[in-house]
Scaffold this active site. Structure first.
Site, PDB file in Angstrom:
ATOM      1  N   LEU A 137      80.386  -2.451  16.813  1.00  0.00           N
ATOM      2  CA  LEU A 137      79.813  -2.198  18.129  1.00  0.00           C
ATOM      3  C   LEU A 137      78.453  -1.559  17.900  1.00  0.00           C
ATOM      4  CD1 LEU A 137      82.812  -0.631  20.118  1.00  0.00           C
ATOM      5  CD2 LEU A 137      81.946  -2.975  20.292  1.00  0.00           C
ATOM      6  N   ASP A 138      77.514  -1.810  18.796  1.00  0.00           N
ATOM      7  CA  ASP A 138      76.215  -1.154  18.698  1.00  0.00           C
ATOM      8  C   ASP A 138      76.387   0.359  18.783  1.00  0.00           C
ATOM      9  OD1 ASP A 138      75.039  -3.658  18.627  1.00  0.00           O
ATOM     10  OD2 ASP A 138      74.595  -3.686  20.776  1.00  0.00           O
ATOM     11  N   LYS A 139      75.414   1.081  18.249  1.00  0.00           N
ATOM     12  CA  LYS A 139      75.463   2.545  18.226  1.00  0.00           C
ATOM     13  C   LYS A 139      75.826   3.135  19.581  1.00  0.00           C
ATOM     14  CE  LYS A 139      72.412   6.558  17.632  1.00  0.00           C
ATOM     15  NZ  LYS A 139      71.042   7.002  17.296  1.00  0.00           N
ATOM     16  N   ARG A 236      74.362  -8.103  25.557  1.00  0.00           N
ATOM     17  CA  ARG A 236      73.072  -7.594  26.014  1.00  0.00           C
ATOM     18  C   ARG A 236      72.044  -8.723  26.121  1.00  0.00           C
ATOM     19  NH1 ARG A 236      71.948  -2.950  21.768  1.00  0.00           N
ATOM     20  NH2 ARG A 236      70.122  -2.592  23.101  1.00  0.00           N
TER      21      ARG A 236
END
Length: 319
Positions: A137-139, A236
């Protein structure tokens, strides 16, 4: 004692023309590129029984064989970072990742990551590639991630991800009022001018995102997204591509838009929202040992919960 790894697979035709190290990274994503390159150079990852160079091109159809010893990763430090564990057994652990936690050490984030935390909570993961991490997962994206506790479980979970049999659903708050759900089927690759970003591009990898409307507001929509593929920044990029970028997205969000007549509290929340409003709320997969279906859910984090509440109040005040 080091584990012995043995894998033997045919290179898919769609990888024809790629460098061997690039093809190997796509076929064996559970291993770092650095480790795969080392195995190629040492002859432990061979092509049709031959030792070749990482930069050599592949044609598709060759036999890629791995016969190597897997030593414990010693360059990563175990760190006492709190984790929220949603599910745990002898083969798999599922965690609810908070915002701000980077998944894997990299340039700029050498420690303080999920991997460092996993090594502290589960020391045996030092002997598993990437400490058992099979997806990311992104930060600043919150929510569910599965981690393998054995080599066999990691291989099985990676195969499920490649076969698109893992169900991953996300909550997202987007800018704009959607009329209906839909599907974005558009390839994603590196942005041609900004290498730090991803983009919908003809030369990208296949990427499919399904989305459906959960709740509409005056200038925003709460949507649920389901991934078929797992490309970097996929939700996104895809939602921005159809002109519904995520609230708070610093990379793909575009210019701040506030609903006309919105109150100061909502304006402040939208201006100051600290991250992309994206949360991995549901994860379903086949257990690699029992074969049972495992389904986990994670409640909305406080920041998204508060934003939804403010958007509802704004909508009701307008009615």
């Amino acid at each position: 004692m080091a584990d012995i790894l043995k894998r033997d697979e045919r290179i898919p035709e769609h990888l024809a023309g790629r460098r061997l190290d690039q093809a190997a990274a796509e076929m064996f994503p559970e291993f770092s590129r650095e480790r795969l390159k080392s195995w190629i150079q040492q002859g432990e990852l061979s092509l049709d029984g031959r030792t070749v160079r990482p930069k050599d091109k592949v044609f598709g159809g060759e036999r890629l064989a791995l016969d190597a010893q897997l030593e414990a990763e010693t360059r990563w430090e175990a760190q006492d970072i709190p984790l929220t564990i949603v599910h745990e057994d002898d083969a798999v652990v599922v965690i609810d990742k908070p915002a701000g936690l980077v998944v894997h050490p990299a340039a700029g984030n050498p420690d303080g990551t999920l991997l460092n935390a996993l090594l502290h909570h589960f020391p045996a993961l030092a002997g598993i590639p990437r400490a058992g991490i099979v997806h990311r997962l992104d930060k600043d994206t919150t929510g569910l991630m599965m981690v393998a506790k054995t080599l066999e479980a990691q291989t099985a979970l990676v195969e499920q991800l490649q076969a698109r049999s893992v169900s991953r659903e996300y909550d997202a708050i987007v800018v704009g009022t959607m009329t209906a759900g839909g599907t974005v089927d558009a390839p994603i690759g590196r942005h041609p001018k900004d290498r730090q970003r991803q983009a919908v591009t003809a030369g990208g990898k296949p990427a499919v995102t399904h989305y459906r409307v959960q709740e509409r507001f005056r200038g925003h929509t709460h949507v649920r997204c389901r991934l078929e593929t797992g490309r970097t920044h996929q939700i996104r990029v895809h939602l921005a591509h159809v002109r519904y970028p995520l609230v708070g997205d610093p990379v793909y969000g575009g210019r701040l838009k506030l609903p006309a007549g919105a109150g100061e509290s909502l304006k402040t929340l939208l201006r100051d929202f600290p991250r992309q409003a994206l949360h991995a709320h549901k994860l379903r997969f086949t257990h690699p040992v029992s074969g049972d279906t495992v389904e986990c859910r994670a409640p909305l984090p406080d920041d998204i919960f508060l934003l939804l509440d403010a958007l509802r109040q704004d909508r009701e005040g307008e009615a």
